[in-house]
Design a protein around this motif. Structure first.
Motif, PDB file in Angstrom:
ATOM      1  N   ASN A   1       8.709   4.843   9.867  1.00  0.00           N
ATOM      2  CA  ASN A   1       7.324   4.386  10.060  1.00  0.00           C
ATOM      3  C   ASN A   1       6.322   5.523  10.264  1.00  0.00           C
TER       4      ASN A   1
ATOM      5  N   LEU B   1       9.936  -4.129   5.705  1.00  0.00           N
ATOM      6  CA  LEU B   1      10.073  -5.415   5.026  1.00  0.00           C
ATOM      7  C   LEU B   1      11.187  -5.354   3.979  1.00  0.00           C
TER       8      LEU B   1
ATOM      9  N   GLY C   1       5.804  -2.170   5.062  1.00  0.00           N
ATOM     10  CA  GLY C   1       5.092  -3.043   5.987  1.00  0.00           C
ATOM     11  C   GLY C   1       3.628  -2.754   6.187  1.00  0.00           C
TER      12      GLY C   1
END
Length: 310
Positions: free
Chosen positions: A103, A66, A297
């Protein structure tokens, strides 16, 4: 040659069978990591140490972020979170990998600890393709009991599978996990009844719609839970707690909590409305800072790899 005269290697009398019960291998040959319920007391977790992989990112959307987080702040939150879990009496297994992606910190997506051991995921996004291999390496180093790996044309992220009991589980079909993965899980657990929920398009995982508070007790994001999904939860025998603080759910990831023990949760510290509401339900709350994690995120439930609940 008579049986008694045969060498042991050919099935002679000195050949000894191992204990065929899988549970006898857990805690001796393999780590005793499994789940009885996602509402049971949390004993061991896996946290990924953030790598310095964020400073050179120019397209945050392509990297599924984000915002670009401060590596120093992210590292600080990781260390504080590990300390928080340890103070709560939970064993923290820390991991890192030189090939970690941005991630990689979201460990909950990469595997699911099941009643018999670990099932490796198969992330849906091209960006995260290969993280399951890194996860397999880490888990193997830690002697994890890996009992399966989602494969073929199935997609599966661990936050789409929640265990009610070893014989009952919830599965979310949506952007990250598909029906083919559910079929493979049903083969692994033929005696388990899987309650399948179709997720709204903008909710990435089942954990974003349903989260455990205690065995047979869950919170739901009320505004996003359809009548059909609510009826499925009721049919599964679950008590439902309504979570209504829309802004905190969306902005603070307040619904993305971690169940520490029955009626004891870990939430973001900056979610006062959600915390107050849960406390009125008799639920004890601990808190942690996750602002940098949110920039990537996800929330506490995404970051925390569940290894063992008893």
């Amino acid at each position: 040659m008579k049986h008694n005269d045969r060498p042991a290697t050919f099935g002679g009398r000195r050949f000894q069978y191992r204990d065929v019960n899988w549970k006898s291998d857990l805690g001796s040959l393999w780590q005793n990591w499994c789940i009885v319920s996602d509402g049971a007391p949390l004993k061991e977790v896996l946290l990924a140490q953030p790598g310095d992989v964020y400073s050179d990112i120019h397209d945050i959307d392509a990297k599924l972020l984000l915002e670009k987080p401060s590596f120093e702040k992210l590292r600080s939150e990781y260390l504080q979170l590990a300390e928080t879990y340890e103070k709560l009496g939970i064993t923290v297994h820390r991991c890192e990998h030189p090939q970690a992606t941005p991630n990689w910190i979201f460990q909950r997506d990469l595997y699911n600890s099941t009643p018999n051991g670990i099932v490796l995921g198969r992330p849906a996004s091209r960006e995260r393709r290969g993280e399951e291999r890194l996860m397999q390496e880490i888990l193997a180093q830690k002697h994890a009991p890996i009992i399966g790996s989602i494969h073929k044309d199935a997609l599966f992220e661990g936050a789409d599978l929640l265990w009610i009991t070893p014989k009952k589980a919830l599965f979310g079909i949506g952007n990250r996990s598909n029906a083919k993965a559910l079929e493979q899980l049903q083969h692994l657990y033929p005696e388990t009844e899987f309650f399948s929920l179709t997720l709204p398009e903008h909710i990435q995982h089942l954990l974003g719609l349903v989260n455990f508070i205690a065995p047979y007790k869950v919170g739901i994001w009320t505004s996003q839970c359809s009548a059909k999904n609510r009826s499925i939860l009721e049919r599964a025998g679950l008590e439902i707690v309504e979570i209504l603080a829309e802004k905190e759910i969306r902005n603070q990831r307040s619904f993305n909590w971690v169940c520490i023990a029955p009626n004891r949760l870990l939430l973001p510290k900056d979610a006062p409305k959600t915390i107050s509401h849960l406390r009125t339900q008799g639920i004890e709350i601990a808190t942690a800072a996750i602002a940098a994690y949110r920039q990537c995120g996800g929330g506490l439930g995404c970051v925390t790899g569940i290894l063992n609940r008893r």
